[in-house]
Scaffold this active site. Structure first.
Site, mmCIF file in Angstrom:
data_model
loop_
_atom_site.group_PDB
_atom_site.id
_atom_site.type_symbol
_atom_site.label_atom_id
_atom_site.label_comp_id
_atom_site.label_asym_id
_atom_site.label_seq_id
_atom_site.Cartn_x
_atom_site.Cartn_y
_atom_site.Cartn_z
ATOM 1 N N TYR A 371 87.292 41.112 -38.628
ATOM 2 C CA TYR A 371 86.390 40.099 -39.199
ATOM 3 C C TYR A 371 87.126 38.995 -39.934
ATOM 4 C CZ TYR A 371 83.601 44.440 -39.149
ATOM 5 O OH TYR A 371 83.021 45.615 -38.807
ATOM 6 N N CYS A 398 101.536 49.136 -33.439
ATOM 7 C CA CYS A 398 102.146 48.285 -32.417
ATOM 8 C C CYS A 398 101.225 47.135 -32.045
ATOM 9 C CB CYS A 398 102.458 49.130 -31.186
ATOM 10 S SG CYS A 398 103.627 50.402 -31.595
#
Ligand SMILES: Cc1ncc(COP(=O)(O)O)c(C=O)c1O
Ligand SMILES: N[C@@H](CCCC[NH3+])C(=O)O
Length: 477
Positions: A371, A398
């Protein structure tokens, strides 16, 4: 911006709103739970307990819950709304929205502090049952409730089932008929308010999955259908416009629109619609830029809006007006305690930024990635006399989007082994956590002046490996 210092040391692209700190160790009270202080040794203390001791005894990353903070906010919210609506001539109820963060102990505290519980899945219902929350103190939500979920809600005697589609109305009616009961129904209405929040957490504009549209007539059609159905009891109407909202007028417009539909249904169908649920969504401070309204003012404004709408419509007040706060109660009550693993100065092209990597990340807080949420942080285990540096806190996953705190000032001497605390992580962090990269999810450590203990234990690698059932495949193969 006043106090913002430009120069080689501070010239990394920090947003203009991030003021250069006078004291990098200072804690902005609105970002932190109420029982957090910095001790004379410089370390943060929660209800008197040093984070150095917590990290030593319980490890990191850990969500730390300041129990009295959560409970006092819950009581303050409930009493503010009860008072405001009693003064207006009706009654208010508060249901803690479990989706923000739920475990049996938190459900018990909410119940003891006089709130009910709003659940939106079978899993949340099972937690409520384990916590001993009686059906009459519960609301059930969900845009795609399965027959199993609806059946469990009916069996538990949930006070209000908030229906979200015609499919669900048909399903609930059939189940109620089978069980020989009448289902208590509230209609979720999409009132068409564009709430000023991130698109993914706004829920009352037209083009999204929740509720029945007021504008298209779908809400009225749903109410008529429930009203006519002998197995369903139309109790009232519900609106929830979204989450992390600061604009009180958005709630007030939503309330007025809902009251308009109520007046129509009373006039045309003779349906009482005595229950009005106005949702949750009240914003909290993640940074100095967020300015929530004090809860008394919020409650008074909502009560005024309901009274005004009734007066305008010439309608009596509903018997009960309910609210479902989640984030505003649990959000500020927790912080996440991490350990710094690596510190890497990176030349951004506009200046240098310190990348501080911690032992968690988007697996325990995906909100920044999801968000564009903003968070703050502080070095927690000590105070520092070093100069502030523009810093980005990242995780160990990652993904380059694995960012927890996009921009904050940290002392230039921040180093591997330092404890770092990120405030305001009580809502929608542990519930949205994942096992990305096979990382176990952190536990939730509850802290009061007299007691410290897990209310959700940390997962272990064994937990994760236990769902991997290659053996049963190999036996077959
Ligand atoms: C129906 C409903 N009620 C209550 C809430 C709780 O919202 P918040 O945590 O923002 O108070 C939500 C989540 O947005 C919701 O969907
Ligand atoms: N998960 C969202 C809030 C969703 C509210 C649920 N309807 C957040 O973290 O802000």
């Amino acid at each position: 911006m006043a106090g913002h210092v430009a120069g080689p040391l501070h010239s990394a692209p920090s947003p203009v709103w991030l003021p250069y700190p006078e004291d990098v160790n200072a804690l902005l009270p609105q970002l932190w739970s109420r029982n957090i202080t910095r001790g004379t040794d410089g370390a943060l203390r929660v209800a008197g307990h040093s984070v150095n001791d917590l990290a030593r005894d319980y490890g990191t990353p850990t969500f730390v819950l300041d129990v009295d903070d959560f409970r006092s906010r819950a009581r303050e919210f409930r009493t503010a709304f009860e008072k405001a609506f009693a003064a207006a001539g009706t009654q208010a109820r508060s249901y803690y929205a479990g989706k923000a963060f739920l475990c049996t102990q938190v459900a018990r505290w909410a119940l003891q502090d006089g709130l009910g519980l709003d659940v939106c899945s079978l899993g949340e219902l099972l937690v409520a049952q384990r916590a001993g929350v009686p059906g009459e103190r519960m609301t059930m939500h969900g845009n795609n409730k399965s027959p199993q979920e609806l059946s469990a809600a009916l069996d538990h005697g949930v006070n209000q089932i908030v229906v979200d589609s015609l499919d669900e109305i048909g399903r609930l009616s059939a189940l109620a008929a089978q069980k020989g009961v009448t289902a208590p129904v509230v209609i979720r209405v999409t009132v068409g308010v564009e709430a000023h929040t991130h698109d993914f957490i706004a829920t009352a504009h037209e083009d999204q999955k929740f509720g029945f549209s007021l504008a298209s007539g779908a809400a009225r059609e749903a109410a008529e259908r429930v009203h006519r159905d002998p197995h369903l009891n139309l109790l009232g109407l519900h609106s929830h416009i979204g989450s992390q909202i600061f604009d009180a007028s958005a709630f007030e417009v939503a309330a007025a629109r809902l009251m308009g539909l109520r007046a129509e249904l009373r006039r045309d169908l003779g349906a009482g619609c005595e229950e009005l649920i106005l949702g949750g969504g009240f914003g909290i401070s993640y940074t100095s830029q967020d300015t929530p309204q004090p809860v008394d003012e919020l409650a008074a404004g909502m009560a005024r809006a309901v009274v005004r709408a009734c007066e305008d419509l010439g309608d009596p007040l509903p018997r009960t007006v309910s609210f479902e706060p989640g984030r505003s109660l649990i959000g500020p009550a927790m912080f996440t305690l991490y350990t710094v693993g690596t510190v890497k100065p990176v030349e951004t092209g506009h200046g240098e930024r310190l990348y501080v990597a911690v032992d968690g990340g988007m697996s325990d807080n995906p909100r920044t990635a999801l968000y564009d949420a903003d968070y703050s942080c502080t070095v927690a285990g000590r105070a520092s006399g070093a100069e502030p540096r523009v810093t980005r806190v990242v995780g160990m996953h990652c993904e380059s989007g694995d960012i927890i705190v996009r921009d904050e000032y940290a002392p230039a001497d921040i180093a591997a082994g330092d404890l770092l605390a990120v405030p305001g992580t009580g809502a929608y962090c542990r519930p949205l956590a994942s096992n990305y990269n096979h990382v176990p999810r952190p536990g939730v450590l509850a802290v009061t002046a007299d007691a410290i203990g897990w209310i959700v234990r940390p997962e272990t690698h064994e937990d994760l490996l236990s769902t991997d059932v290659a053996e049963s495949w190999n036996e077959r193969g």
